[in-house]
Design an enzyme around this catalytic site. Structure first.
Site, mmCIF file in Angstrom:
data_model
loop_
_atom_site.group_PDB
_atom_site.id
_atom_site.type_symbol
_atom_site.label_atom_id
_atom_site.label_comp_id
_atom_site.label_asym_id
_atom_site.label_seq_id
_atom_site.Cartn_x
_atom_site.Cartn_y
_atom_site.Cartn_z
ATOM 1 C CE LYS A 152 3.825 26.563 -21.459
ATOM 2 N NZ LYS A 152 2.852 27.041 -22.467
ATOM 3 C CB SER A 212 -33.841 14.422 4.619
ATOM 4 O OG SER A 212 -35.043 14.987 5.088
ATOM 5 C CB SER A 265 -23.365 14.587 9.409
ATOM 6 O OG SER A 265 -23.960 13.404 9.854
#
Length: 636
Positions: A37, A470, A542
């Site tokens: 190209k 957690s 979250s």
């Protein structure tokens, strides 16, 4: 007798006028890695006499240093400007080059062939009229050839050249050329490319670039330059279409002038015509069409203008002007093709931004209906889109926008997807149509509103959003806070991550996509509870900032209080009250936050609770004192 300088000035002026009125063709070169190209574009610049002597000398010197073309000029060096490109021998960025012939002006985009940089190819193709698909004659049709062809089809480029390059390396074989053409033709029919022009060439040697090659006596079609100089540019379709002008700027230089500036992207407009402003639907009449060179009697697609109106109506940047007879449709939900351009996957339900024309709105994307295998055109099931994948998805906007299907108008039907936090462009898309539900669902006014609910309860509603790893102690602290608020006579509700997964979110797993949807649903529920006048406590890991920011955006200013329960991973893992960390370490629990899934800590939480320094009871008291100090516990 005229002076020589006057004659020269006249010649220059005539040349500039002739150059000014030439048509402009934008085209793109694309294909797989090392198909030639950059070499082709360098050859076109060289053959069109667009190189200065010092550039040519530098090219000759650099070609000798690099030594990759056996003594030939390495034309790719004219385009591969980045040091990394020269070192690797590949194109990375999109390189734009201008050149001109006696018949036409050209802007060419040389786009990367490597799969990693497919996103750059989309950028280059978005404004192109013609696509030149390069194929290495030794390799034939490759995966990246198919991917780029599909993108060319999606983007709406209808003029395609199949440039079968490096034919000199297969002995200028007609059989090789014919085989590749037939192989590509079979694929092209599947993606809607019905016609293309196939040209055998050697960009390095110059065969069939500007003049017919003696090495291919069996070929009787156009040269590449001959095709580019004569191909028809389909601007008439845009000019014949309905009038569209996205407002880029409200032009107010003084108190006596108020106009609306932008580029006409479809149809035409005249003074005296009735227009409609979208999405508001307000109408007025065109008074003047103003340009730098004076007023116009008519403006057509492609022109940048300023429109003044006979009435004073509210118009802002991002609005779309159309005629009253052919207004653009307005909707806030769509089906669309999306090309994903980010290393991070597209996550359904995650809040993004969409830029459509001059308007930027909030966007969430549903799980893909399917993604496309670009080799077979097979529709595959998918929950998300990875880098360079192409899929069909439903879009949901936070406000209605004016649009057209992409096939009718690229400018009002094409969009980009932007990451809210980094502001990076992560996707590009093409609108198919508005979903019927967007036309059939309307907001119902309710007289007993949020303020009425809050007044009856005598309190200010708010969301207390507890986030952390957690085992950090979120649920314990949230439960203690709710007990204190209950004692104070406050109306509350606690949404706990585990409890919600037993009902509302029991269909969701723990992949990133499911976690995003988990928080999206809880955020919407929290908003409803604030509307009901409640102080809502939300205890969820979250893990992603984007979703926490989405939840914040759903409620009013000062109503979202982010409580970061900050506990080091080692401490949380030692506590491990549910045995989850042990499972994650054994590999029995995948995508566990802190182990094999990231946790993005808040940047600026309203409250940070260090559980290594305070007890749960002290933390709860600290939070209640914050609420009291900020007026949340005031009796209405």
């Amino acid at each position: 007798m005229a002076h020589v300088s006057d004659l020269i000035s006249e010649d220059i002026e005539q040349y500039l006028k002739a150059h000014q009125h030439k048509s402009l063709l934008r085209f793109i070169t694309c294909g797989s890695v090392d198909d030639g190209k950059s070499t082709l574009i360098g050859r076109l610049l060289y053959e069109s006499k667009m190189l200065f002597e010092d550039q040519l000398a530098a090219l000759e010197s650099d070609s000798k240093k690099v030594g990759t073309q056996g003594g030939e000029l390495d034309f790719a060096l004219l385009v591969d400007g980045l040091a990394a490109e020269r070192e690797q021998g590949i194109t990375i960025d999109v390189a734009y080059r201008f050149f001109s012939t006696d018949r036409r002006k050209f802007i060419v985009a040389d786009t990367p062939g490597h799969e990693q940089y497919t996103r750059n190819m989309v950028t280059g193709a978005s404004t192109a009229d013609v696509a030149i698909l390069m194929i290495d004659a030794r390799k034939g049709v490759l995966t990246q050839t198919c991917r780029h062809s599909y993108l060319v089809s999606l983007i709406g480029i209808r003029q395609v050249v199949l440039a079968i390059n490096k034919l000199d390396m297969v002995g200028y074989s007609k059989e090789v050329f014919d085989r590749i053409v037939e192989e590509y033709r079979a694929f092209a029919k599947q993606i809607g490319i019905e016609q293309f022009v196939a040209i055998p060439m050697s960009a390095l040697k110059g065969d069939n670039i500007t003049a017919p090659s003696e090495n291919t006596p069996w070929y009787h079609g156009p040269t590449l330059m001959g095709f580019l100089e004569t191909v028809e540019i389909d601007n008439d379709v845009v000019q014949r279409g309905a009038f569209r002008m996205p407002v880029q700027w409200v032009n107010r230089p003084n108190l006596d002038f108020r106009g609306f500036s932008g580029r006409v992207v479809g149809g035409s407009i005249k003074p005296g015509q009735r227009i409609r402003v979208l999405p508001s639907g307000r109408e007025s009449t065109v008074d003047r069409i103003v340009t730098f060179d004076g007023d116009l009697d008519k403006a057509v697609a492609g022109q940048s203008i300023t429109i003044t109106l006979r009435d004073e109506i509210d118009i802002s940047r991002g609005d779309v002007l159309s005629t009253s007879e052919e207004p653009a449709p307005v909707a806030d939900q769509f089906e669309a093709n999306i090309v994903w351009m980010s290393d991070e996957p597209m996550l359904p339900g995650r809040p993004y931004l969409m830029k459509l024309g001059a308007r930027t709105v909030g966007l969430t994307v549903s799980a893909p209906k399917y993604k496309v295998n670009v080799n077979t055109m097979e529709h595959l099931a998918a929950k998300t889109l990875e880098l360079n994948e192409i899929g069909v998805c439903n879009l949901h906007l936070d406000q209605a926008v004016a649009f057209d299907p992409y096939e009718a108008n690229r400018d009002t039907g094409g969009f980009v997807v932007i990451d809210r936090l980094t502001n990076a462009t992560v996707g590009a898309g093409m609108l198919h149509f508005a979903l019927r539900r967007s036309q059939n669902i309307h907001w119902q006014a309710i007289e007993v509103n949020r303020d009425a609910h809050a007044s009856l309860k005598g309190q200010k509603p708010a969301v207390l959003w507890f986030t952390g790893l957690s085992g950090a102690g979120k649920s314990t602290i949230a439960n203690l806070v709710e007990k204190k608020l209950h004692t104070l006579g406050r109306h509350t509700y606690l949404l706990d991550g585990d409890n919600v997964r037993h009902g509302l979110n029991k269909d969701l797993g723990f992949t990133e996509a499911d976690r995003v949807e988990n928080i999206r649903r809880v955020g919407e529920v929290s908003r409803l509870m604030v509307d009901a006048g409640l102080i809502t406590l939300v205890s969820f890991i979250s893990p992603f900032r984007a979703e926490r920011e989405m939840a914040r955006s759903l409620v009013g200013s000062g109503e979202f209080i982010e409580v970061f329960v900050d506990t080091p991973l080692g401490v949380a893992e030692k506590r491990d009250p549910k045995g989850l960390y042990k499972k994650a370490r054994r590999g029995d629990l995948k995508n566990f936050t802190g182990i094999d899934s990231p946790y993005e800590a808040p940047d600026n939480p309203e409250l940070r609770i260090d559980t290594t320094a305070v007890t749960a009871a002290d933390a709860a008291e600290q939070i209640v004192e914050y609420l009291r100090a900020n007026g949340i516990l005031e009796v209405l």
